[in-house]
Design an enzyme around this catalytic site. Sequence first.
Site, PDB file in Angstrom:
ATOM      1  N   THR A 143      51.746  39.948  74.424  1.00 52.02           N
ATOM      2  CA  THR A 143      51.468  38.532  74.636  1.00 52.02           C
ATOM      3  C   THR A 143      50.163  38.187  73.940  1.00 52.02           C
ATOM      4  O   THR A 143      49.197  38.955  74.015  1.00 52.02           O
ATOM      5  CB  THR A 143      51.365  38.174  76.131  1.00 52.02           C
ATOM      6  N   ASP A 160      46.388  38.592  78.760  1.00 48.13           N
ATOM      7  CA  ASP A 160      46.172  38.307  80.179  1.00 48.13           C
ATOM      8  C   ASP A 160      46.859  39.295  81.108  1.00 48.13           C
ATOM      9  O   ASP A 160      47.159  38.956  82.260  1.00 48.13           O
ATOM     10  CB  ASP A 160      46.632  36.882  80.501  1.00 48.13           C
ATOM     11  N   GLY A 176      57.370  34.727  75.703  1.00 48.72           N
ATOM     12  CA  GLY A 176      56.822  34.255  74.438  1.00 48.72           C
ATOM     13  C   GLY A 176      56.692  35.382  73.432  1.00 48.72           C
ATOM     14  O   GLY A 176      56.295  36.497  73.784  1.00 48.72           O
ATOM     15  N   ARG A 196      46.887  29.120  78.931  1.00 45.70           N
ATOM     16  CA  ARG A 196      47.118  28.289  80.115  1.00 45.70           C
ATOM     17  C   ARG A 196      46.350  28.816  81.322  1.00 45.70           C
ATOM     18  O   ARG A 196      45.749  28.061  82.072  1.00 45.70           O
ATOM     19  CB  ARG A 196      48.617  28.233  80.425  1.00 45.70           C
ATOM     20  N   ASP A 231      53.566  38.851  81.579  1.00 47.43           N
ATOM     21  CA  ASP A 231      53.646  38.954  83.029  1.00 47.43           C
ATOM     22  C   ASP A 231      55.054  38.700  83.564  1.00 47.43           C
ATOM     23  O   ASP A 231      55.564  39.457  84.394  1.00 47.43           O
ATOM     24  CB  ASP A 231      52.668  37.956  83.662  1.00 47.43           C
ATOM     25  N   ARG A 264      63.797  33.019  77.779  1.00 48.24           N
ATOM     26  CA  ARG A 264      63.451  33.059  79.199  1.00 48.24           C
ATOM     27  C   ARG A 264      64.744  32.935  79.999  1.00 48.24           C
ATOM     28  O   ARG A 264      65.620  32.161  79.636  1.00 48.24           O
ATOM     29  CB  ARG A 264      62.468  31.942  79.547  1.00 48.24           C
ATOM     30  N   ILE A 314      51.255  27.695  66.013  1.00 44.97           N
ATOM     31  CA  ILE A 314      50.819  28.449  64.829  1.00 44.97           C
ATOM     32  C   ILE A 314      50.144  29.752  65.266  1.00 44.97           C
ATOM     33  O   ILE A 314      50.150  30.747  64.536  1.00 44.97           O
ATOM     34  CB  ILE A 314      49.853  27.603  63.971  1.00 44.97           C
ATOM     35  N   ASP A 366      48.088  36.008  74.805  1.00 40.80           N
ATOM     36  CA  ASP A 366      47.071  35.539  75.748  1.00 40.80           C
ATOM     37  C   ASP A 366      46.125  36.635  76.228  1.00 40.80           C
ATOM     38  O   ASP A 366      45.066  36.334  76.791  1.00 40.80           O
ATOM     39  CB  ASP A 366      47.734  34.902  76.968  1.00 40.80           C
ATOM     40  N   ARG A 370      17.969  17.620  66.819  1.00 45.69           N
ATOM     41  CA  ARG A 370      17.227  18.531  65.945  1.00 45.69           C
ATOM     42  C   ARG A 370      17.813  18.596  64.536  1.00 45.69           C
ATOM     43  O   ARG A 370      17.428  19.446  63.730  1.00 45.69           O
ATOM     44  CB  ARG A 370      17.146  19.927  66.564  1.00 45.69           C
TER      45      ARG A 370
END
Length: 319
Positions: free
Chosen positions: A125, A129, A11, A171, A103, A72, A250, A127, A211
Amino acid sequence: MKRIGVLTSGGDSPGMNAAIRSVVRKAIYHDIEAYGIYYGYNGLIDGNIEKLELGSVGDIIHLGGTMLYTARSEDFKTLEGQKKAIEQLEKFGIDGLVVIGGDGSFQGAQKLVEHGYPAVGVPGTIDNDISGTDFTIGFDTALNTVIDAIDKIRDTATSHERTYVVEVMGRDAGDIALWSGLADGAETILIPEEDYDMNEVVERLKRGHDRGKKHSIIIVAEGVGSGFDIGNEIKEKANLETRVTVLGHIQRGGRPTATDRVLASRLGAKAVELLLNGEEGKMVGIEENKLTSHRIEDAISRKHTIDKEMYKLSKELSI
């Protein structure tokens, strides 16, 4: 080392262009030729490779996406594909490779290392991650994109007195959800690393409504489940008018923030230094604002963990 190649894989993330620019110019500064590999590992197998000059990476530091494109590759997962890739690298006389990605991209770089080919990884990336670095290239930009969107959603949520569920990317990692939720004062943040009780979510919404609270924002990382399913469940159980927004791709686009441009420049240059020093098989990272390096093998074997103290704080502040 006479020639260094660079590719982007998986990505795309804002700041990849800044990293490419840094790798190319750092190499040329050290009198090393730089080669761009287009379309990731697919392009590597196909020999879609060309020499890059200083001007080739001019005026790209501020652009999102990647000038080398990305894809990919199923072929590269095979032994035959990996051998073809190395044959192309040898054909072009490329002595070392910088792989910019996440990754999956790092797993590809590790395969090259196992075949005896020098490769270094740069974490790119949205993410955030990747183990072994506090931040990945693109995370800050994606985070600010999400925050800007939530700010706008909050305006209409306030006007119509509605509950909004916002689904963000993530994800397997909840960093985008957690950081954006804390930054925007979300009432609830749902991330894949932590279990949640929908009854507790509903009770928190009801307490706020009782409230006098007129609207609420709930952030859901995509790994938790569908924002629409969660929104429907909240509507049924809390009896509150609920709308759902899925931000989608986006989050991957846009001009990189200053933070991502600087991070990418630092990491790209560090990757070249590792290759020059014979430290292949490593990834570069940033920890406590200092450049670091770890074995790629270790980075892909360890699971990225969420900041649990930050998650706890988000719950404490959303009472």
